[in-house]
Design an enzyme around this catalytic site. Structure first.
Site, PDB file in Angstrom:
ATOM      1  N   ARG A  94       0.829  -1.212   0.000  1.00 32.86           N
ATOM      2  CA  ARG A  94       0.000   0.000   0.000  1.00 32.86           C
ATOM      3  C   ARG A  94       0.864   1.263   0.000  1.00 32.86           C
ATOM      4  O   ARG A  94       0.376   2.350   0.302  1.00 32.86           O
ATOM      5  CB  ARG A  94      -0.942  -0.013   1.211  1.00 32.86           C
ATOM      6  CG  ARG A  94      -2.048  -1.061   1.101  1.00 32.86           C
ATOM      7  CD  ARG A  94      -2.895  -1.143   2.346  1.00 32.86           C
ATOM      8  NE  ARG A  94      -3.495   0.126   2.715  1.00 32.86           N
ATOM      9  CZ  ARG A  94      -4.279   0.306   3.792  1.00 32.86           C
ATOM     10  NH1 ARG A  94      -4.539  -0.737   4.581  1.00 32.86           N
ATOM     11  NH2 ARG A  94      -4.780   1.483   4.075  1.00 32.86           N
ATOM     12  N   TYR A 127      15.970  -1.606  -1.425  1.00 33.06           N
ATOM     13  CA  TYR A 127      16.214  -0.175  -1.261  1.00 33.06           C
ATOM     14  C   TYR A 127      16.830   0.529  -2.471  1.00 33.06           C
ATOM     15  O   TYR A 127      16.983   1.747  -2.462  1.00 33.06           O
ATOM     16  CB  TYR A 127      17.080   0.056  -0.021  1.00 33.06           C
ATOM     17  CG  TYR A 127      16.324  -0.260   1.247  1.00 33.06           C
ATOM     18  CD1 TYR A 127      15.411   0.639   1.777  1.00 33.06           C
ATOM     19  CD2 TYR A 127      16.484  -1.489   1.883  1.00 33.06           C
ATOM     20  CE1 TYR A 127      14.695   0.343   2.915  1.00 33.06           C
ATOM     21  CE2 TYR A 127      15.772  -1.804   3.035  1.00 33.06           C
ATOM     22  CZ  TYR A 127      14.870  -0.880   3.543  1.00 33.06           C
ATOM     23  OH  TYR A 127      14.153  -1.183   4.679  1.00 33.06           O
ATOM     24  N   PHE A 410      23.212  -2.058  12.292  1.00 27.07           N
ATOM     25  CA  PHE A 410      22.307  -1.184  13.055  1.00 27.07           C
ATOM     26  C   PHE A 410      20.904  -1.251  12.487  1.00 27.07           C
ATOM     27  O   PHE A 410      20.693  -1.788  11.420  1.00 27.07           O
ATOM     28  CB  PHE A 410      22.817   0.266  13.072  1.00 27.07           C
ATOM     29  CG  PHE A 410      23.093   0.855  11.704  1.00 27.07           C
ATOM     30  CD1 PHE A 410      22.088   1.509  11.011  1.00 27.07           C
ATOM     31  CD2 PHE A 410      24.339   0.737  11.127  1.00 27.07           C
ATOM     32  CE1 PHE A 410      22.333   2.066   9.750  1.00 27.07           C
ATOM     33  CE2 PHE A 410      24.607   1.292   9.866  1.00 27.07           C
ATOM     34  CZ  PHE A 410      23.592   1.953   9.194  1.00 27.07           C
TER      35      PHE A 410
END
Length: 410
Positions: A94, A127, A410
């Site tokens: 979405r 990404y 991290f």
């Protein structure tokens, strides 16, 4: 009834318990106790945390750790350490992740905060569409006891090793890490709390492994290195060593620590989850092939502002090049930029001059730490050279003499 529009907004202290719960669900981790939630909240920067909301229900989120990144010249460049990125399985597909990424990057740009953002990815294909490149890789090893022979440097026997409690050796670890920080691009200046985070050693996070062990390497009473590790029992006299950290200020101390880690009694192998691809251990191992080295992706980097990021580091050889940059996700970076620099400094400014090289911001991020070369990207048809020789020259200028490596997840 159509699905409601998802929105992003900053979180408050009152939102953080739900933020942790959402991340736990998204990453299918075990049940968390109230004490563990309280412990995790200590390390999160609330003021840099955002939530994804479906009306008033928090269904996703992300945070930033304030960090600095070592670049090839040894400088430390401010880095927005993106982490805890999650969307509930009920709200996937979405556009929630896109909204979170856009909010973070636009906010960093608007505030002229860190020129770089970085993250580690649960899946390597996520990404790139947001402009994150992959400038670092690591090597994983599982070294069998029968193939652990090392070619040792001189001075190893002058190093003594001492097992101490993690908390007792905390300051020595901080000091050793600080001395190594700028030795390799990609290393992270760990925030003040980071060693506390690593050494708290909560039972719930061990995954069946032993307590955390800390070994200090010393020479004439001075700490010259340290190693953190755990053991895992696979069967009678069939333990496994799992290495967390190994840092040392010289080759002899580094070798002394590895000699111990590869020879712990009642174990059959030592697992090393991430080394630099040119780590000295690979040269010291007489038969590194038996460790079955495998490449893994490491740090993903995003240039928030092309001009500030490229001017934040220096270059191995003089460079004067015009990049035609494409950046659909952060349009302020799109266009032509002239980078002029050398080993003393650099500037990056808008220009109307003819482009020497066309490149997407994702590939520009990939070469930023000097491990991935422009020439390799050109060979893969991921950049376009317009001025003959410009790719070779820029590739040499960006390069690092050691491979970049992410020192802290991290």
């Amino acid at each position: 009834m159509p699905a409601s529009e998802l929105s992003v907004r900053p979180l408050t202290v009152a939102d953080m318990t739900r933020f942790i719960e959402v991340d736990n669900i998204a990453f299918i981790e075990g049940p968390y106790s109230p004490d563990l939630v309280a412990w995790q909240r200590r390390f999160l920067e609330v003021e840099r945390s955002i939530g994804l909301f479906d009306d008033e229900e928090q269904v996703g989120g992300a945070t930033i750790f304030t960090m600095r990144l070592s670049v090839p010249d040894g400088r430390l460049v401010p880095l927005a350490g993106v982490s805890w990125v999650s969307v509930l399985p009920t709200h996937r597909r979405r556009g929630g992740l896109t909204k979170l990424m856009r909010h973070q990057l636009h906010d960093l740009h608007d505030r002229q905060a860190e020129p770089l953002a970085g993250l580690t990815a649960s899946h390597p294909g996520i990404y790139g569409r947001f402009g994150y490149g992959r400038p670092t890789q690591s090597v994983t090893l599982t070294v069998p006891r029968e193939h652990n022979t090392l070619r040792l440097p001189q001075g190893v026997d002058d190093v003594t090793l001492r097992l101490v409690s993690p908390k007792a050796g905390l300051e020595a670890c901080r000091e050793t890490y600080a001395r190594r920080l700028t030795s390799r691009p990609g290393m992270i200046d760990r925030p003040d709390f980071w060693f506390d985070f690593e050494t708290d050693d909560l039972d719930q996070l061990r995954g069946g492994q032993s307590k955390l062990r800390l070994v200090l390497a010393e020479r004439e009473g001075v700490t010259v290195g340290y190693a953190m590790y755990r053991t895992n029992e696979l069967g009678p006299a069939k333990g496994e060593v799992r290495v967390n950290d190994v840092y040392a200020v010289d080759p002899a101390a580094y070798a002394a620590l590895w000699r111990m880690l590869l020879n712990i009694d009642l174990t059959i192998a030592t697992v090393v989850p991430g080394l630099a691809v040119d780590d000295p251990l690979l040269a010291m191992l007489e038969a590194s092939r038996y460790g079955e080295p495998a490449l893994r992706d490491g740090l993903y980097v995003r240039l928030v502002d092309v001009d500030r990021a490229l001017a934040a580091r220096t270059y191995a050889t003089p460079i004067d090049v015009v990049f035609e940059v494409t950046d659909e996700f952060c349009p302020w970076n799109a266009g032509r930029w002239r980078l002029v620099g050398d080993e003393k400094g650099a500037t990056c400014t808008r220009t109307d001059s003819t482009a020497d090289i066309s490149i997407d911001v994702r590939e520009l991020a990939s070469i930023y730490l000097g491990g991935v070369t422009l020439r390799s990207l050109a060979a893969a048809n991921q950049v376009t050279e317009h001025t003959i020789g410009s790719v070779r020259a820029a590739s040499t200028a960006f390069a690092s003499d050691v491979q970049p490596w992410l020192s802290t997840g991290f």
